[in-house]
Design a protein around this motif. Structure first.
Motif, PDB file in Angstrom:
ATOM      1  N   GLN A  89     -32.793 -47.157  17.219  1.00 22.50           N
ATOM      2  CA  GLN A  89     -31.837 -46.649  18.440  1.00 22.50           C
ATOM      3  C   GLN A  89     -31.610 -45.211  18.136  1.00 22.50           C
ATOM      4  O   GLN A  89     -31.614 -44.472  19.121  1.00 22.50           O
ATOM      5  CB  GLN A  89     -30.852 -47.330  19.030  1.00 22.50           C
ATOM      6  N   ARG A  90     -30.957 -44.907  17.070  1.00 21.21           N
ATOM      7  CA  ARG A  90     -30.437 -43.567  16.782  1.00 21.21           C
ATOM      8  C   ARG A  90     -31.787 -42.506  16.672  1.00 21.21           C
ATOM      9  O   ARG A  90     -31.548 -41.566  17.197  1.00 21.21           O
ATOM     10  CB  ARG A  90     -29.995 -43.641  15.262  1.00 21.21           C
ATOM     11  N   TRP A  91     -32.868 -42.858  16.276  1.00 12.93           N
ATOM     12  CA  TRP A  91     -33.972 -42.111  16.021  1.00 12.93           C
ATOM     13  C   TRP A  91     -34.302 -41.872  17.581  1.00 12.93           C
ATOM     14  O   TRP A  91     -34.826 -40.995  17.964  1.00 12.93           O
ATOM     15  CB  TRP A  91     -35.215 -42.704  15.318  1.00 12.93           C
ATOM     16  N   LEU A  92     -34.625 -43.008  18.246  1.00  8.79           N
ATOM     17  CA  LEU A  92     -35.016 -43.014  19.705  1.00  8.79           C
ATOM     18  C   LEU A  92     -34.180 -41.871  20.477  1.00  8.79           C
ATOM     19  O   LEU A  92     -34.711 -41.133  21.485  1.00  8.79           O
ATOM     20  CB  LEU A  92     -34.936 -44.221  20.509  1.00  8.79           C
ATOM     21  N   GLU A  93     -32.818 -41.800  20.339  1.00 11.36           N
ATOM     22  CA  GLU A  93     -32.000 -41.320  21.242  1.00 11.36           C
ATOM     23  C   GLU A  93     -32.203 -39.783  20.563  1.00 11.36           C
ATOM     24  O   GLU A  93     -32.011 -38.790  21.510  1.00 11.36           O
ATOM     25  CB  GLU A  93     -30.546 -41.611  21.072  1.00 11.36           C
ATOM     26  N   PHE A  94     -32.312 -39.521  19.118  1.00 14.02           N
ATOM     27  CA  PHE A  94     -32.534 -37.903  18.998  1.00 14.02           C
ATOM     28  C   PHE A  94     -33.886 -37.489  19.528  1.00 14.02           C
ATOM     29  O   PHE A  94     -33.803 -36.424  19.890  1.00 14.02           O
ATOM     30  CB  PHE A  94     -32.662 -38.491  17.184  1.00 14.02           C
ATOM     31  N   SER A  95     -34.914 -38.361  19.473  1.00 15.14           N
ATOM     32  CA  SER A  95     -36.246 -37.891  19.949  1.00 15.14           C
ATOM     33  C   SER A  95     -36.101 -37.544  21.620  1.00 15.14           C
ATOM     34  O   SER A  95     -36.716 -36.553  22.001  1.00 15.14           O
ATOM     35  CB  SER A  95     -37.243 -38.867  19.787  1.00 15.14           C
ATOM     36  N   ARG A  96     -35.297 -38.313  22.241  1.00 13.34           N
ATOM     37  CA  ARG A  96     -34.956 -37.922  23.527  1.00 13.34           C
ATOM     38  C   ARG A  96     -34.231 -36.737  23.844  1.00 13.34           C
ATOM     39  O   ARG A  96     -34.574 -35.948  24.675  1.00 13.34           O
ATOM     40  CB  ARG A  96     -34.314 -39.176  24.696  1.00 13.34           C
ATOM     41  N   SER A  97     -33.431 -36.660  22.973  1.00 16.42           N
ATOM     42  CA  SER A  97     -32.802 -35.342  23.109  1.00 16.42           C
ATOM     43  C   SER A  97     -33.587 -34.240  22.794  1.00 16.42           C
ATOM     44  O   SER A  97     -33.027 -33.060  23.196  1.00 16.42           O
ATOM     45  CB  SER A  97     -31.346 -35.428  22.065  1.00 16.42           C
ATOM     46  N   ARG A  98     -34.665 -34.160  22.052  1.00 12.62           N
ATOM     47  CA  ARG A  98     -35.705 -33.386  21.964  1.00 12.62           C
ATOM     48  C   ARG A  98     -36.731 -33.156  22.887  1.00 12.62           C
ATOM     49  O   ARG A  98     -37.643 -32.584  22.572  1.00 12.62           O
ATOM     50  CB  ARG A  98     -36.278 -33.352  20.491  1.00 12.62           C
TER      51      ARG A  98
END
Length: 178
Positions: A89-98
């Protein structure tokens, strides 16, 4: 780390939804027909980051640049989707922020959206960016294409590997067969 089971690679109906995969498969079929031998058109042996055979990352959801389950690449894959990861979930949110929202389904593209725990072929540069930010998701070495080593170190991948022992053993066995 918790052990994970690598799903078998059977690209069910991916060809009807992913034009790149259909073109790739059609090319292989045509070449096989022209040569009179299916083995002549078989793709070259793909290698993982440990030098062993590249294994399937995931087919549910179906992943890979060609949507065949494998993290393989070619010159047209500008993102180099070569790292097989279990997204968090942390990576998915990071990717969305990018700017790359992989959580939101896209029915038009038969994309269900990813959730925590899904396996997916990631762009090498995005994984490296996440690694540098301390949010890189865990990876599967046996399913990560050797091309990833042009973007990230083997050591960084090994630090995040869920299959380090089994992938190393598989690579050693493959080398002994040669």
């Amino acid at each position: 780390m918790q052990a994970s089971v690598i799903k078998p690679c059977v690209a069910k109906s991916a060809l009807s939804f992913y034009p790149r995969a259909a073109r790739f498969t059609a090319t292989v079929v045509v070449l096989a027909a022209m040569s009179g031998s299916a083995s002549a058109a078989a793709p070259k042996a793909l290698k993982n980051v440990l030098g062993g055979p590249l294994k399937c990352c995931c087919t549910s959801p179906v992943t890979g640049y060609y949507r065949d389950g494998f993290c393989q690449t070619d010159a047209s894959d500008h993102g180099k989707h070569v790292i097989c990861a279990q997204v968090t979930q942390r990576w998915l949110e990071f990717s969305r922020s990018r700017g790359n929202d992989l959580m939101t389904p896209s029915p038009r593209n038969n994309f269900p959206g990813l959730k925590d725990g899904d396996k997916w072929c990631l762009c090498a540069s995005r994984w490296k960016e996440a690694y540098d930010a301390g949010v890189a998701p865990p990876v599967f070495l046996a399913c990560t294409h050797v091309k990833a080593l042009e973007y990230v170190t083997l050591e960084s991948l090994q630090q995040h590997a869920l299959d380090a022992e089994s992938a190393t053993a598989d690579a050693a066995a493959a080398k002994q067969e040669l």
